[in-house]
Design a protein around this motif. Structure first.
Motif, short mmCIF file in Angstrom:
data_model
loop_
_atom_site.label_atom_id
_atom_site.label_comp_id
_atom_site.label_asym_id
_atom_site.label_seq_id
_atom_site.Cartn_x
_atom_site.Cartn_y
_atom_site.Cartn_z
N ASP A 93 -3.17 -2.96 -3.74
CA ASP A 93 -3.78 -3.46 -4.71
C ASP A 93 -5.56 -3.04 -4.61
O ASP A 93 -5.83 -3.18 -3.79
N ARG A 114 10.09 2.92 2.72
CA ARG A 114 9.47 1.60 2.22
C ARG A 114 8.20 1.38 2.80
O ARG A 114 7.47 0.54 2.34
N SER A 126 9.22 -4.17 -0.97
CA SER A 126 8.43 -2.94 -1.11
C SER A 126 7.14 -3.26 -0.46
O SER A 126 6.41 -4.37 -0.91
N THR A 127 6.32 -2.45 0.07
CA THR A 127 5.14 -2.52 0.43
C THR A 127 4.13 -2.38 -0.83
O THR A 127 4.46 -1.37 -1.65
N THR A 128 3.19 -3.10 -0.95
CA THR A 128 2.35 -2.83 -2.28
C THR A 128 0.70 -2.72 -1.68
O THR A 128 0.37 -3.34 -0.83
N ASN A 132 6.22 1.09 -9.50
CA ASN A 132 7.18 0.00 -9.15
C ASN A 132 6.77 -0.82 -8.10
O ASN A 132 6.67 -0.17 -6.94
N THR A 133 6.45 -2.00 -8.36
CA THR A 133 5.89 -2.82 -7.31
C THR A 133 6.74 -3.93 -7.11
O THR A 133 6.38 -4.98 -6.03
N SER A 134 8.18 -4.19 -7.70
CA SER A 134 8.68 -5.50 -7.58
C SER A 134 10.02 -5.33 -6.96
O SER A 134 10.99 -6.32 -6.72
N TYR A 163 2.68 -6.24 3.02
CA TYR A 163 3.94 -5.54 3.58
C TYR A 163 4.81 -6.59 4.51
O TYR A 163 4.42 -7.53 4.77
N LYS A 204 -2.33 -2.36 -9.15
CA LYS A 204 -1.29 -2.61 -7.96
C LYS A 204 -0.13 -1.59 -7.99
O LYS A 204 0.43 -1.29 -9.06
N TYR A 205 -0.04 -1.20 -6.62
CA TYR A 205 1.12 -0.01 -6.70
C TYR A 205 2.20 -0.21 -5.40
O TYR A 205 1.70 -0.92 -4.59
N GLY A 206 3.18 0.26 -5.92
CA GLY A 206 4.29 0.35 -4.67
C GLY A 206 3.74 1.35 -3.65
O GLY A 206 3.59 2.19 -4.13
#
Length: 372
Positions: A97, A87, A93-95, A132-134, A52, A113-115
């Motif tokens: 995993d 966000r 975006s914060t992800t 959506n992770t990107s 993040y 892995k997740y948004g």
């Protein structure tokens, strides 16, 4: 003419090179001084990593929650999303995993892995785990990409946190609480794992690697299952491998007693007894002493005495076999003979604490009480 052609080619190459170089960008600080960060922790055998960016309060106390972080969903004026959550950080975006399956606030979520997004509310926040992770921020948020939504209650912080951060709290062997902390608020959510399931899965995977080329690994996996009463049928196959000749476990007392433990966990006690007969001749002096002690602890006095006697016959007049036979006689109620062997063990004690312990056992026997 050739010189002119070569000059044109060189000039074009240089121009193309500069054009390519112009697209590259030098490394610089993140936009808005929002520091990039990551935090990781292992929960059970699951690795959890959060990446993040960390915005700062910057003297905006009292204007973060409900203002800078708007309540619910908003149209940010850019991108296709007209109703987007926050966000949960800054910039990208914060992800989050997960290396294995988990539960978030009691709800299952598959490894991956997740948004991570948050719809803030003063009394209740909704957390989103998205495919959506990107994307940059939540400008491209789509509800149909959500894999999981959970609701949690925000709580006041004990002290103000200048830069947003994520921390793991309330750690337990198979769970932890992630806390999003910023300004004077904490948004917590609990992560749980099936530690036993993950452990068995890890064993299953590692036994296919180079780690599976020794009997000790197969024995370790089988013993874990026996002790935890789980995956017992497969554990029996693992115990069979551990006791096979392939890796040398057929001569191991530990490997055979593990198989006994698996059979007992399966309720196949008569088979376990037969296997134990194979194991006993392989036991060392200390192996047999410890096994007999375990039988004494289970109130199996006659069985314990038989093993103590076998051990003494194989290794007569040592500290362990004298101490063991003393315990064996005590278990069947012959305190007089028990004292005889404990006195021998006291004279052979390898240390003062051991010698003192033998003295206490003699006193207990003299008082007419069992030392086991």
């Amino acid at each position: 003419m050739k010189k002119l052609l070569y000059a044109c080619i060189i000039t074009a190459s240089i121009q193309l090179g500069f054009a390519g170089m112009a697209k590259a960008q030098l490394t610089s600080l993140p936009d808005g001084d929002n520091k990039r960060a990551s935090v990781s922790e292992q929960i059970g055998l699951a690795d959890v990593t959060i990446r993040y960016s960390r915005p700062a309060v910057k003297k905006r106390d009292g204007h973060i929650w409900g203002e800078l972080v708007p309540p619910g969903y908003v149209d940010q004026g850019f991108g296709p999303s007209k109703s987007a959550p926050w966000r949960a950080g800054a910039n990208e975006s914060t992800t989050i995993d997960f290396s294995s399956d988990v539960k978030i606030e009691g709800q299952p979520l598959a490894a991956g892995k997740y948004g991570f997004f948050v719809a803030y509310g003063a009394d209740e926040c909704t957390l989103f785990f998205s495919k959506n992770t990107s994307s940059w921020g939540s400008f491209f948020y789509k509800a149909d990409e959500d894999v999981l939504r959970v609701k949690v209650k925000p709580v006041p912080a004990d002290k103000s946190v200048e830069r947003l951060k994520y921390e793991f709290a309330d750690e337990a062997p198979a769970s932890a609480t992630v806390q999003l902390q910023w300004e004077k608020l904490v948004i917590p959510f609990k992560i749980e794992v099936d530690a036993m399931k993950n452990q068995v899965a890890m064993f299953r995977d590692e036994l296919r690697s180079e780690k599976g080329f020794n009997w000790e690994s197969w024995n370790q996996a089988a013993l874990y299952c026996a002790q935890n009463k789980t995956n017992l049928e497969e554990a029996l196959m693992w115990a069979d491998t551990a006791t096979s000749r392939i890796f040398g476990g057929d001569q191991s007392f530990q490997a055979w007693t593990t198989k006994v433990a698996v059979l007992q966990a399966l309720g196949r006690n008569s088979e376990a007894d037969e296997v134990m007969k194979k194991a006993l001749p392989l036991g060392s002096e200390t192996d047999l002493y410890r096994y007999a002690r375990s039988l004494s602890a289970e109130k199996k006095a006659k069985e314990a005495f038989a093993v103590y006697k076998m051990n003494y016959d194989k290794h007569p007049d040592t500290f362990f076999t004298n101490a063991g036979l003393g315990r064996g006689y005590s278990g069947i109620g012959d305190y007089k003979k028990a004292i005889t062997y404990i006195e021998k063990a006291q004279a052979q004690a390898p240390s003062k604490p051991a010698k003192d312990n033998m003295g206490k056992q003699i006193k207990t026997l003299q008082d007419g009480k069992d030392i086991n």
